[in-house]
Design a protein around this motif. Structure first.
Motif, PDB file in Angstrom:
ATOM      1  N   LEU A  71       0.835  -1.208   0.000  1.00  0.00           N
ATOM      2  CA  LEU A  71       0.000   0.000   0.000  1.00  0.00           C
ATOM      3  C   LEU A  71       0.870   1.259   0.000  1.00  0.00           C
ATOM      4  O   LEU A  71       0.537   2.262  -0.636  1.00  0.00           O
ATOM      5  CB  LEU A  71      -0.916   0.001   1.223  1.00  0.00           C
ATOM      6  CG  LEU A  71      -2.060  -1.012   1.210  1.00  0.00           C
ATOM      7  CD1 LEU A  71      -2.782  -1.018   2.553  1.00  0.00           C
ATOM      8  CD2 LEU A  71      -3.043  -0.695   0.089  1.00  0.00           C
ATOM      9  N   TYR A  72       1.995   1.184   0.722  1.00  0.00           N
ATOM     10  CA  TYR A  72       2.862   2.363   0.831  1.00  0.00           C
ATOM     11  C   TYR A  72       3.539   2.695  -0.493  1.00  0.00           C
ATOM     12  O   TYR A  72       3.947   3.830  -0.719  1.00  0.00           O
ATOM     13  CB  TYR A  72       3.912   2.126   1.914  1.00  0.00           C
ATOM     14  CG  TYR A  72       4.569   3.385   2.410  1.00  0.00           C
ATOM     15  CD1 TYR A  72       3.905   4.234   3.287  1.00  0.00           C
ATOM     16  CD2 TYR A  72       5.861   3.741   2.007  1.00  0.00           C
ATOM     17  CE1 TYR A  72       4.492   5.402   3.742  1.00  0.00           C
ATOM     18  CE2 TYR A  72       6.457   4.903   2.464  1.00  0.00           C
ATOM     19  CZ  TYR A  72       5.768   5.726   3.331  1.00  0.00           C
ATOM     20  OH  TYR A  72       6.362   6.888   3.781  1.00  0.00           O
ATOM     21  N   THR A  73       3.683   1.668  -1.354  1.00  0.00           N
ATOM     22  CA  THR A  73       4.367   1.904  -2.626  1.00  0.00           C
ATOM     23  C   THR A  73       3.432   2.486  -3.696  1.00  0.00           C
ATOM     24  O   THR A  73       3.909   2.923  -4.741  1.00  0.00           O
ATOM     25  CB  THR A  73       4.967   0.595  -3.172  1.00  0.00           C
ATOM     26  OG1 THR A  73       3.906  -0.333  -3.417  1.00  0.00           O
ATOM     27  CG2 THR A  73       5.955  -0.010  -2.197  1.00  0.00           C
ATOM     28  N   VAL A  74       2.126   2.479  -3.427  1.00  0.00           N
ATOM     29  CA  VAL A  74       1.184   3.032  -4.414  1.00  0.00           C
ATOM     30  C   VAL A  74       1.368   4.553  -4.474  1.00  0.00           C
ATOM     31  O   VAL A  74       1.308   5.218  -3.433  1.00  0.00           O
ATOM     32  CB  VAL A  74      -0.275   2.709  -4.034  1.00  0.00           C
ATOM     33  CG1 VAL A  74      -1.242   3.341  -5.038  1.00  0.00           C
ATOM     34  CG2 VAL A  74      -0.486   1.202  -3.961  1.00  0.00           C
ATOM     35  N   PRO A  75       1.612   5.117  -5.628  1.00  0.00           N
ATOM     36  CA  PRO A  75       1.763   6.584  -5.731  1.00  0.00           C
ATOM     37  C   PRO A  75       0.524   7.295  -5.182  1.00  0.00           C
ATOM     38  O   PRO A  75      -0.603   6.831  -5.370  1.00  0.00           O
ATOM     39  CB  PRO A  75       1.919   6.813  -7.240  1.00  0.00           C
ATOM     40  CG  PRO A  75       2.419   5.514  -7.770  1.00  0.00           C
ATOM     41  CD  PRO A  75       1.794   4.445  -6.924  1.00  0.00           C
ATOM     42  N   SER A  76       0.765   8.409  -4.506  1.00  0.00           N
ATOM     43  CA  SER A  76      -0.334   9.101  -3.832  1.00  0.00           C
ATOM     44  C   SER A  76      -1.425   9.549  -4.805  1.00  0.00           C
ATOM     45  O   SER A  76      -2.619   9.443  -4.503  1.00  0.00           O
ATOM     46  CB  SER A  76       0.209  10.302  -3.057  1.00  0.00           C
ATOM     47  OG  SER A  76       1.009  11.111  -3.901  1.00  0.00           O
ATOM     48  N   LEU A  77      -1.029  10.029  -5.983  1.00  0.00           N
ATOM     49  CA  LEU A  77      -2.044  10.464  -6.956  1.00  0.00           C
ATOM     50  C   LEU A  77      -2.910   9.283  -7.384  1.00  0.00           C
ATOM     51  O   LEU A  77      -4.141   9.403  -7.509  1.00  0.00           O
ATOM     52  CB  LEU A  77      -1.374  11.101  -8.170  1.00  0.00           C
ATOM     53  CG  LEU A  77      -0.743  12.477  -7.950  1.00  0.00           C
ATOM     54  CD1 LEU A  77      -0.017  12.947  -9.198  1.00  0.00           C
ATOM     55  CD2 LEU A  77      -1.805  13.499  -7.548  1.00  0.00           C
ATOM     56  N   ALA A  78      -2.269   8.127  -7.584  1.00  0.00           N
ATOM     57  CA  ALA A  78      -3.024   6.939  -7.979  1.00  0.00           C
ATOM     58  C   ALA A  78      -3.919   6.463  -6.839  1.00  0.00           C
ATOM     59  O   ALA A  78      -5.064   6.049  -7.062  1.00  0.00           O
ATOM     60  CB  ALA A  78      -2.052   5.831  -8.385  1.00  0.00           C
ATOM     61  N   MET A  79      -3.401   6.521  -5.604  1.00  0.00           N
ATOM     62  CA  MET A  79      -4.184   6.098  -4.446  1.00  0.00           C
ATOM     63  C   MET A  79      -5.473   6.911  -4.329  1.00  0.00           C
ATOM     64  O   MET A  79      -6.565   6.366  -4.177  1.00  0.00           O
ATOM     65  CB  MET A  79      -3.349   6.280  -3.179  1.00  0.00           C
ATOM     66  CG  MET A  79      -4.097   6.003  -1.880  1.00  0.00           C
ATOM     67  SD  MET A  79      -4.396   4.259  -1.595  1.00  0.00           S
ATOM     68  CE  MET A  79      -2.808   3.762  -0.921  1.00  0.00           C
ATOM     69  N   PHE A  80      -5.339   8.232  -4.416  1.00  0.00           N
ATOM     70  CA  PHE A  80      -6.521   9.078  -4.283  1.00  0.00           C
ATOM     71  C   PHE A  80      -7.482   8.863  -5.458  1.00  0.00           C
ATOM     72  O   PHE A  80      -8.709   8.898  -5.290  1.00  0.00           O
ATOM     73  CB  PHE A  80      -6.122  10.548  -4.200  1.00  0.00           C
ATOM     74  CG  PHE A  80      -5.383  10.890  -2.927  1.00  0.00           C
ATOM     75  CD1 PHE A  80      -5.463  10.066  -1.811  1.00  0.00           C
ATOM     76  CD2 PHE A  80      -4.615  12.029  -2.835  1.00  0.00           C
ATOM     77  CE1 PHE A  80      -4.782  10.360  -0.638  1.00  0.00           C
ATOM     78  CE2 PHE A  80      -3.934  12.348  -1.659  1.00  0.00           C
ATOM     79  CZ  PHE A  80      -4.019  11.509  -0.561  1.00  0.00           C
ATOM     80  N   SER A  81      -6.930   8.626  -6.628  1.00  0.00           N
ATOM     81  CA  SER A  81      -7.784   8.380  -7.795  1.00  0.00           C
ATOM     82  C   SER A  81      -8.570   7.077  -7.630  1.00  0.00           C
ATOM     83  O   SER A  81      -9.743   6.990  -8.011  1.00  0.00           O
ATOM     84  CB  SER A  81      -6.928   8.311  -9.067  1.00  0.00           C
ATOM     85  OG  SER A  81      -6.264   9.534  -9.275  1.00  0.00           O
TER      86      SER A  81
END
Length: 225
Positions: A71-81
């Motif tokens: 989960l920590y490796t998911v880019p923040s922009l992708a996570m929020f999207s």
């Protein structure tokens, strides 16, 4: 000679900007603090039982830490999207993403802290009649506080920074001002919001360090000896 207007000349440091836009800075700072505090608090509430379960049932420790790391490796922009279809455009998107990021740090540090408690200390407590709950809250948690607080400090500082990404859906606190300032090349706004963001991180870290100092008097005694 006419007084030079730093807003017109678009200076990085501009007192006129701070004076005329103070309400915007205040509102953004309050939103930033609120999102950060709620995210870290929820993250801690989730991480603590997860760490206890992973410690109690050892085979779960690897998968739990592995999932948190992924989960920590998911880019923040992708996570929020990815969270947008679930929560819609709301603060819940930002808070949920930040909670997921904080779990990696918090779960690892809570587990490391609990595992750092010497086994002979546990045995001595059991010999004195301590049950599992009393052993946890009266012996293990106090002794693991340095590691736990270290994780909480890292999670808080990183959350302060990551909150700015919430600006993509207009819930980024000071990030809203930074992104708007970058788009409009408004130097004073970018610098002021960035400096406040850094100041929040530093103050939060110092406050948590102070809490750790107050909660671990035995550590001070050991250093003084």
């Amino acid at each position: 000679m006419a007084k030079r207007n730093c807003l017109v000349s678009n200076d990085w440091i501009c007192g006129e900007y701070l004076r005329t836009r103070s309400h915007e800075l205040t509102d953004a700072t309050v939103q930033h603090l609120w999102i950060t505090a709620v995210s870290v608090a929820i993250g801690l509430l989730i991480a603590f039982p997860v760490a206890l379960v992973a410690r109690r049932w050892r085979p779960l420790a690897g998968p739990v830490l592995g999932l948190a790391t992924v989960l920590y490796t998911v880019p923040s922009l992708a996570m929020f999207s990815l969270l947008l279809p679930v929560f819609g455009i709301s603060p819940a998107v930002v808070i949920t993403g930040l909670v997921l990021y904080s779990l990696t740090i918090l779960v690892r540090n809570i587990m490391a802290g609990l595992e750092s408690v010497p086994e002979d200390v546990r045995e001595a407590a059991r010999g004195m009649g301590y049950g599992p709950l009393r052993l946890l809250f009266a012996v293990e948690l106090p002794l693991s506080l340095p590691a736990l607080m270290a994780g909480l400090r890292i999670a808080t500082v990183s959350t302060v920074a990551l909150t700015t990404v919430g600006a993509i859906i207009n819930y980024g606190g000071l990030g809203n001002l930074i992104y708007t300032g970058i788009d409009t090349i408004f130097k004073a706004q970018v610098l002021a919001a960035s400096v406040i963001c850094v100041a929040i991180a530093i103050v939060a870290d110092v406050l948590l360090l102070g809490v750790q100092w107050l909660l671990t008097p035995w550590a001070r005694s050991r250093k003084a000896a």
